[in-house]
Design an enzyme around this catalytic site. Structure first.
Site, short mmCIF file in Angstrom:
data_model
loop_
_atom_site.label_atom_id
_atom_site.label_comp_id
_atom_site.label_asym_id
_atom_site.label_seq_id
_atom_site.Cartn_x
_atom_site.Cartn_y
_atom_site.Cartn_z
N ASN A 1 0.86 -1.19 0.00
CA ASN A 1 0.00 0.00 0.00
C ASN A 1 0.89 1.23 0.00
OD1 ASN A 1 -1.96 1.93 0.34
ND2 ASN A 1 -2.38 1.44 2.48
N LYS B 1 0.07 4.32 -0.30
CA LYS B 1 -0.55 5.49 0.35
C LYS B 1 -0.32 6.75 -0.51
CE LYS B 1 -0.05 3.14 4.74
NZ LYS B 1 0.21 3.23 6.20
N HIS C 1 -9.11 0.67 5.35
CA HIS C 1 -7.81 0.88 5.99
C HIS C 1 -7.98 1.78 7.20
CE1 HIS C 1 -3.66 2.13 6.62
NE2 HIS C 1 -3.31 1.04 5.96
N GLU D 1 -6.43 4.22 8.30
CA GLU D 1 -6.32 5.66 8.05
C GLU D 1 -7.61 6.22 7.46
OE1 GLU D 1 -1.55 5.05 7.43
OE2 GLU D 1 -2.85 5.33 5.67
N GLU E 1 -4.88 -5.37 10.84
CA GLU E 1 -3.85 -4.37 11.13
C GLU E 1 -4.04 -3.81 12.54
OE1 GLU E 1 -4.15 -1.29 8.15
OE2 GLU E 1 -6.22 -0.88 8.63
N GLY F 1 3.06 2.39 11.28
CA GLY F 1 3.82 3.63 11.19
C GLY F 1 4.45 4.06 12.50
N SER G 1 3.88 -2.66 10.26
CA SER G 1 5.34 -2.51 10.33
C SER G 1 6.09 -3.81 10.01
CB SER G 1 5.76 -1.97 11.70
OG SER G 1 5.22 -0.69 11.92
#
Length: 250
Positions: free
Chosen positions: A9, A11, A94, A96, A166, A172, A212
């Site tokens: 991904n 992003k 996702h 985010e 996730e 991140g 990660s």
């Protein structure tokens, strides 16, 4: 038998020229394997990426889509627009998108149904925040995300769904769930699927880990019985690192 998958991904990273350079590097470095490889560039680079990868085993996928077929939704992309340029898979849910754009389970249920109804495969993302894990509500939270967004779907739709767990606290941040924590949650997810549908379906669904993943830890994470690959963020932006992660998914 369920598929082994490594998806990158990207992003909001990489210009058009940088996308071309990275895809060239990936095509040159990727080792032959039975792992399904996906990359998700930005919307403006999707069509060029599809053309550039047409002679490879890399699949170009989208990072998001809108649930409506068309209409006054400025800045949004519909499923048939993705299909028209050769995209066959889309990431939905996702963390985010949930955190920054307010996407709820109800919205994600609509998006997932729209994608499936239009013949797209879905990589469905879900997972707990740090507070959920610290309060030991992570299993409850994950089960509710799956139930609310996906469990109204008929079993036949699951042929076109890949799950991506996730842990949000490990995205991140440099933190990673231990391989044992990843396996524990993936096994729980598979058991939850079996309870909602049946064991045969649960055993066929690929469940990716996203949090990660790096070349240094990929082999140990992917070696767990219920971890079928990864949804990779930062490491997917480096061809050598991404290839090393793919190779680790034996």
């Amino acid at each position: 038998m369920r598929k082994k998958i490594v998806a990158g991904n990207w992003k909001m990273n990489k210009t058009a020229s940088e996308t071309t350079e990275l895809i060239d590097a990936l095509k040159n470095q990727l080792s032959p394997s039975d792992v399904e490889v996906m990359i998700a560039p930005t919307f403006v680079n999707l069509q060029a990426a599809v053309k550039q990868t047409s002679d490879s085993h890399i699949e170009v996928i989208a990072q998001n889509m809108h649930q409506a077929q068309s209409g006054a939704y400025t800045g949004e992309i519909a499923a048939d627009m993705l299909k028209d340029i050769g995209v066959q898979t889309v990431i939905i849910g996702h963390s985010e998108r949930r955190a920054y754009f307010g996407e709820t389970d109800a919205i994600l249920a609509e998006k997932t149904k729209a994608a499936l109804d239009n013949g797209l495969r879905v990589v469905f993302c879900f997972g707990e925040e740090l507070a959920d894990r610290q309060s030991e509500k992570h299993f409850e939270l994950v089960a509710s995300q799956l139930k609310n967004a996906l469990f109204a779907l008929p079993s036949s739709d699951w042929n076109n769904i890949v799950l991506a767990y996730e842990p949000v606290w490990a995205i991140g941040t440099g933190e990673t769930a231990s391989p044992e924590q990843a396996q524990e949650m993936h096994a729980f997810i598979r058991t939850t699927l079996a309870a909602a549908y049946d064991d045969a379906l649960a055993q066929e669904v690929s469940i990716l880990y996203g949090g990660s993943v790096k070349p240094a830890n990929a082999e140990e994470i992917f070696g767990k019985a219920d971890v079928d690959g990864g949804l990779i963020g930062g490491a997917a932006l480096n061809a050598a690192d991404f290839n090393a992660i793919i190779v680790a998914n034996k």
